[in-house]
Design a protein around this motif. Structure first.
Motif, PDB file in Angstrom:
ATOM      1  N   HIS A 185      13.495   5.165  12.681  1.00 54.85           N
ATOM      2  CA  HIS A 185      13.742   6.446  13.360  1.00 54.85           C
ATOM      3  C   HIS A 185      12.685   7.493  13.103  1.00 54.85           C
ATOM      4  N   ARG A 186      11.709   7.204  12.233  1.00 50.56           N
ATOM      5  CA  ARG A 186      10.704   8.231  11.943  1.00 50.56           C
ATOM      6  C   ARG A 186       9.830   8.457  13.183  1.00 50.56           C
ATOM      7  N   MET A 235       0.842  -1.211   0.000  1.00 49.84           N
ATOM      8  CA  MET A 235       0.000   0.000   0.000  1.00 49.84           C
ATOM      9  C   MET A 235       0.877   1.260   0.000  1.00 49.84           C
ATOM     10  N   TYR A 236       1.935   1.248   0.833  1.00 45.67           N
ATOM     11  CA  TYR A 236       2.842   2.412   0.850  1.00 45.67           C
ATOM     12  C   TYR A 236       3.550   2.555  -0.498  1.00 45.67           C
ATOM     13  N   ARG A 237       3.886   1.434  -1.079  1.00 46.87           N
ATOM     14  CA  ARG A 237       4.530   1.467  -2.403  1.00 46.87           C
ATOM     15  C   ARG A 237       3.549   1.995  -3.450  1.00 46.87           C
ATOM     16  N   VAL A 286       9.967   5.207  -1.086  1.00 43.69           N
ATOM     17  CA  VAL A 286       8.838   4.766  -0.261  1.00 43.69           C
ATOM     18  C   VAL A 286       8.986   5.100   1.230  1.00 43.69           C
ATOM     19  N   SER A 287      10.207   5.075   1.761  1.00 47.43           N
ATOM     20  CA  SER A 287      10.327   5.344   3.200  1.00 47.43           C
ATOM     21  C   SER A 287       9.931   6.780   3.557  1.00 47.43           C
ATOM     22  N   PRO A 288      10.419   7.809   2.819  1.00 51.62           N
ATOM     23  CA  PRO A 288       9.949   9.166   3.138  1.00 51.62           C
ATOM     24  C   PRO A 288       8.441   9.329   2.962  1.00 51.62           C
ATOM     25  N   LEU A 326      18.571  -0.768   1.352  1.00 49.18           N
ATOM     26  CA  LEU A 326      18.010  -1.525   2.478  1.00 49.18           C
ATOM     27  C   LEU A 326      18.402  -0.899   3.820  1.00 49.18           C
ATOM     28  N   LYS A 327      19.690  -0.511   3.929  1.00 52.00           N
ATOM     29  CA  LYS A 327      20.166   0.101   5.190  1.00 52.00           C
ATOM     30  C   LYS A 327      19.471   1.436   5.420  1.00 52.00           C
ATOM     31  N   GLU A 328      19.337   2.199   4.326  1.00 50.81           N
ATOM     32  CA  GLU A 328      18.711   3.513   4.460  1.00 50.81           C
ATOM     33  C   GLU A 328      17.249   3.366   4.889  1.00 50.81           C
ATOM     34  N   ARG A 329      16.553   2.405   4.275  1.00 43.66           N
ATOM     35  CA  ARG A 329      15.140   2.209   4.633  1.00 43.66           C
ATOM     36  C   ARG A 329      14.998   1.743   6.075  1.00 43.66           C
TER      37      ARG A 329
END
Ligand code: DC
Length: 237
Positions: free
Chosen positions: A191-192, A39-41, A104-106, A182-185
């Motif tokens: 941390h969000r 869904m986020y994607r 997608v993470s932001p 992967l590490k960034e996500r």
């Protein structure tokens, strides 16, 4: 095995095999599988296609907020699989590209996006007997889920799995880029401010770095039997 009509929440880091595991459990015990990350994607793909994400990665949040309520993002069941649709278009392949992964993470850190997705997930789960995977299912979306599982694995193993999956879909990934993404996500997701990835206190933890799929299924069976006091021990495979 006769598993009650519960909600099973599966959370964990990126590419820990949550969806593969959840699909397998869904098939084994006759549950509906829902992939909350999809869904986020889907929202991310829509934002990209609408020009709401600039070349530098910045997001036009007011523009997205103005239209998100009209977004027809939904799951459809197709011979056992649950596929994500945007309107009449199946977007299962488009949402798994590295480009979508990198935005997608932001997007998923935006509170109104999370509210939108949470509403959809609740609507699709009405009636229970659902296994859903994500980052905050056992902590925020379904804090009362009867069974919570938290999955983890070595990050190089996870990146290799993601790399292999992309190759099998005809993409041409670079391993170092996949690992960096992967590490960034993982970092952004945990941390969000809004509903970060974290392990629910009452979750069962599975580290599947060295586990086969069959071992994962046997593990799930053991957890379900123990938690719900079921004595039957049959697996279909
Ligand atoms: O599981 P996935 O890699 O397809 O998820 C894509 C992104 O969506 C992930 O980077 C974090 C976000 N996500 C989230 O914030 N909360 C969820 N319940 C599921 C996914």
């Amino acid at each position: 095995m006769n598993v009650p009509d519960i909600i099973i929440a599966v959370d964990g880091f990126s590419s820990t095999g949550k969806s593969t595991f959840a699909k397998m459990v869904a098939k084994e015990f006759g549950f509906l599988y829902l992939d909350s990350g999809a869904m986020y994607r889907g929202v991310t793909l829509f934002a990209m296609e609408s020009g709401f994400i600039a070349a530098d990665g910045s997001i036009d949040e007011p523009a997205l907020k103005a239209v998100i309520g009209t977004l027809d993002l939904h799951f459809r069941r197709d011979s056992g699989a649950t596929l994500l649709f945007l309107g009449e278009r199946c977007i299962e392949d488009q949402i798994r590209t590295l480009e979508v992964s990198s935005h997608v993470s932001p997007i998923s850190a935006i509170p109104f996006v999370r509210n939108f997705v949470d509403g959809k997930l609740h609507a699709f789960s009405e009636g229970g007997r659902v296994i859903m995977d994500g980052r905050d299912i056992g902590t925020t979306v379904f804090p009362n889920a009867e069974l919570k599982i938290f999955m983890t694995a070595d990050e190089n193993v996870r990146a290799q799995r993601r790399f292999d999956e992309m190759v099998s879909k005809g993409q041409n990934p670079v391993f170092e880029e996949v690992l960096a993404n992967l590490k960034e996500r993982d970092y952004i997701d945990s941390h969000r401010e809004a509903s970060p990835l974290s392990q629910a206190a009452d979750a069962f933890v599975m580290d599947n770095t060295h586990m086969t799929m069959h071992e994962e299924l046997v593990w799930a069976l053991g957890v379900i039997q123990g938690k719900f006091g079921i004595l039957e021990a049959a697996l279909s495979c």
